[in-house]
Write an enzyme that holds these catalytic residues in place. Structure first.
Site, short mmCIF file in Angstrom:
data_model
loop_
_atom_site.label_atom_id
_atom_site.label_comp_id
_atom_site.label_asym_id
_atom_site.label_seq_id
_atom_site.Cartn_x
_atom_site.Cartn_y
_atom_site.Cartn_z
N GLU A 230 0.87 -1.17 0.00
CA GLU A 230 0.00 0.00 0.00
C GLU A 230 0.91 1.22 0.00
O GLU A 230 1.46 1.59 1.03
CB GLU A 230 -0.93 -0.01 1.22
CG GLU A 230 -1.87 -1.21 1.26
CD GLU A 230 -2.79 -1.28 0.05
OE1 GLU A 230 -2.94 -0.29 -0.68
OE2 GLU A 230 -3.36 -2.37 -0.17
N CYS A 264 -1.68 9.11 2.93
CA CYS A 264 -1.32 8.59 1.61
C CYS A 264 -2.37 8.93 0.56
O CYS A 264 -2.07 9.03 -0.63
CB CYS A 264 -1.09 7.09 1.67
SG CYS A 264 -2.51 6.13 2.24
#
Length: 487
Positions: A230, A264
């Protein structure tokens, strides 16, 4: 390094990160966990639910201490943000898994011919390694447990060294709530994390930067460990000509100011119709006046995690100024734009950006928001497609034909129309990247499947008709085969 080795305490090994004994100690723990997993057999639904519910209790029972630890690690972090994003969001994911795990575990029957029986049996992988980052130290440690535990696995966690108080408290609490053969926490610096990624896990999940993700994947490949990465990248916000611009900037800055943009999925730049710059600035200033009348003394506004990251953001901002960008500070009237002592940086709009600027070359991970203009929507789409695929893309506009055009012609880990980051809150949706922004996805049943081996099981019929056709001699079977192939 320190390693959690019992259900009651954390034992400090005090090993240097360059010392190979740290790797051998971690590998020994992993071997013990693998043996225990095999000996006990697949966890039943009751045990899986119990593990999920214990993780929830750990978070809820200790939420005040955990929020305080996170704030100390950041220098200051909004308690509300910690409770919402790290405590509540994680517990909702774990609760969702606890409610559905029995259903997810059910074998899938497959229709087959010639009297055979076939099914797909979900099987635990074994021991899963998790390397979690600092920006949401609980969410990105405990959120994945929804998939890991529901799939019947056990786990070794390496939390970030940039949040030492939180990581140490998590290690202590895990020792209280879990047996060491269920859940182990490894503490240490980045070199320990490198060694951790070299262990022969049954699966490895890493959340962090693309650059480090490459290193993790390279290390895991030595043992052919499957990975879920990720990562991040530069997630764009496209504001179409027909969009309600004040709504678009309000929703964009809502996320850009949350955790001071250290997310993110945070918007990394805006693509704006040419000529709308002043309207954008006015709407942004109004948003800040309403939501953040002060910043430096405001408990709702979070500091930058470390001095190094603070200086990196200041450098990126100065680089843009020197290369011709027009910078608009959104600091409240009478306040500084940034303060090294508090490590708080006010949101800044950075206009007239070019690709030569560092701010357009690297993931920002902070409250700086570049703005690039375009003349036609196709130009914005082309710009996105000329760069690495982002973790998310955000599109504001009401025209459904153009919405579909944007969805079909761009590729991103996720897409949200007329909002920012909403997709990550829907547990039934897969969360993950594509290309440079990640490999694999989890959340909800997608997490269960990510950490499960879908094992096909076939029971042959008494007649064994399917195997007869490959048994010699073939002469008497050739005519039947020719008849089939000539259809």
């Amino acid at each position: 390094m320190s390693v959690q080795t019992s259900s009651a305490q954390v034992t400090a090994a005090n090993l240097e990160s360059s010392d190979t004994s740290s790797f051998h100690e971690m590998n020994s723990i992993l071997s013990s966990m693998k043996r225990a997993h095999l000996k006990s057999g697949p966890a039943d639904a009751e045990l899986r639910q119990d593990r999920l519910l214990r993780a929830i209790r750990l978070l809820k029972d200790n939420r005040v201490a955990l929020a305080q630890a996170m704030s100390e690690d950041f220098g200051h972090r909004s308690t509300y943000q910690s409770m919402l994003a790290d405590i509540m969001t994680s517990t909702l994911a774990l609760q969702h898994a606890a409610e559905h795990v029995a259903e997810w575990m059910s074998a899938e029957t497959v229709d087959v011919e010639q009297g055979m029986q076939a099914r797909i049996q979900p099987q635990p992988l074994g021991v899963v390694g998790i390397i979690s980052p600092w920006n949401f130290p609980l969410n990105l440690s405990f959120g994945p447990l929804a998939g890991v535990f529901s799939a019947g696995n056990t786990v070794m966690l390496k939390p970030s060294e940039l949040t030492p108080r939180t990581s140490e408290l998590v290690a202590e609490l895990v020792g209280r709530y879990f047996d060491p053969m269920e859940f182990v926490v490894v503490l240490g610096d980045s070199k320990i994390a490198q060694q951790f990624s070299s262990l022969p896990f049954d699966h490895l999940l890493f959340t962090g930067s693309t650059a480090v993700g490459k290193q993790v994947m390279r290390a895991a490949s030595e043992n052919l460990v499957p990975v879920t990465l990720e990562l991040g990248g530069k997630s764009p916000v496209v504001i179409a000509p027909d969009a309600d611009l004040p709504t678009a900037i309000t929703r964009t800055l809502t996320v850009k100011t949350f955790n001071a943009g250290q997310i993110c999925l945070s918007p990394d730049y805006i693509l704006l119709p040419q000529g709308s710059e002043q309207q954008l600035i006015d709407a942004a200033q109004k948003f800040m006046q309403q939501g953040f009348p002060t910043l430096q003394s405001n408990p709702d506004y979070t500091a930058i995690i470390s001095e190094r990251h603070y200086q990196r953001l200041i450098h990126v901002l100065e680089d843009a100024k020197q290369k011709g960008a027009r910078v608009v500070s959104l600091a409240p009237s009478g306040e500084v734009d940034f303060d090294a002592s508090s490590r708080k940086i006010a949101p800044h709009l950075v206009l007239d950006v070019t690709d030569e600027m560092a701010i357009m070359q690297e993931e920002i991970f902070g409250p700086l928001l570049p703005v690039k203009t375009y003349q036609a929507l196709e130009e914005a789409i082309d710009y996105i497609n000329q760069h690495p695929r982002p973790l998310a893309a955000y599109y504001f506009g009401e025209n459904q034909t153009q919405q579909a055009q944007f969805a079909n012609q761009t590729t991103s880990g996720g897409l949200v129309i007329n909002d920012v980051m909403t997709h990550v809150t829907i547990e039934e949706l897969p969360f993950g990247g594509v290309g440079a922004s990640g490999i694999g996805a989890y959340h909800g049943i997608h997490g269960f499947r990510r950490f499960t081996h879908a094992k096909p099981i076939v029971i042959q019929s008494k007649e064994g008709a399917s195997s007869q056709r490959i048994r010699a001699p073939y002469a008497d079977k050739m005519a039947q085969l020719e008849a089939f192939l000539s259809q």
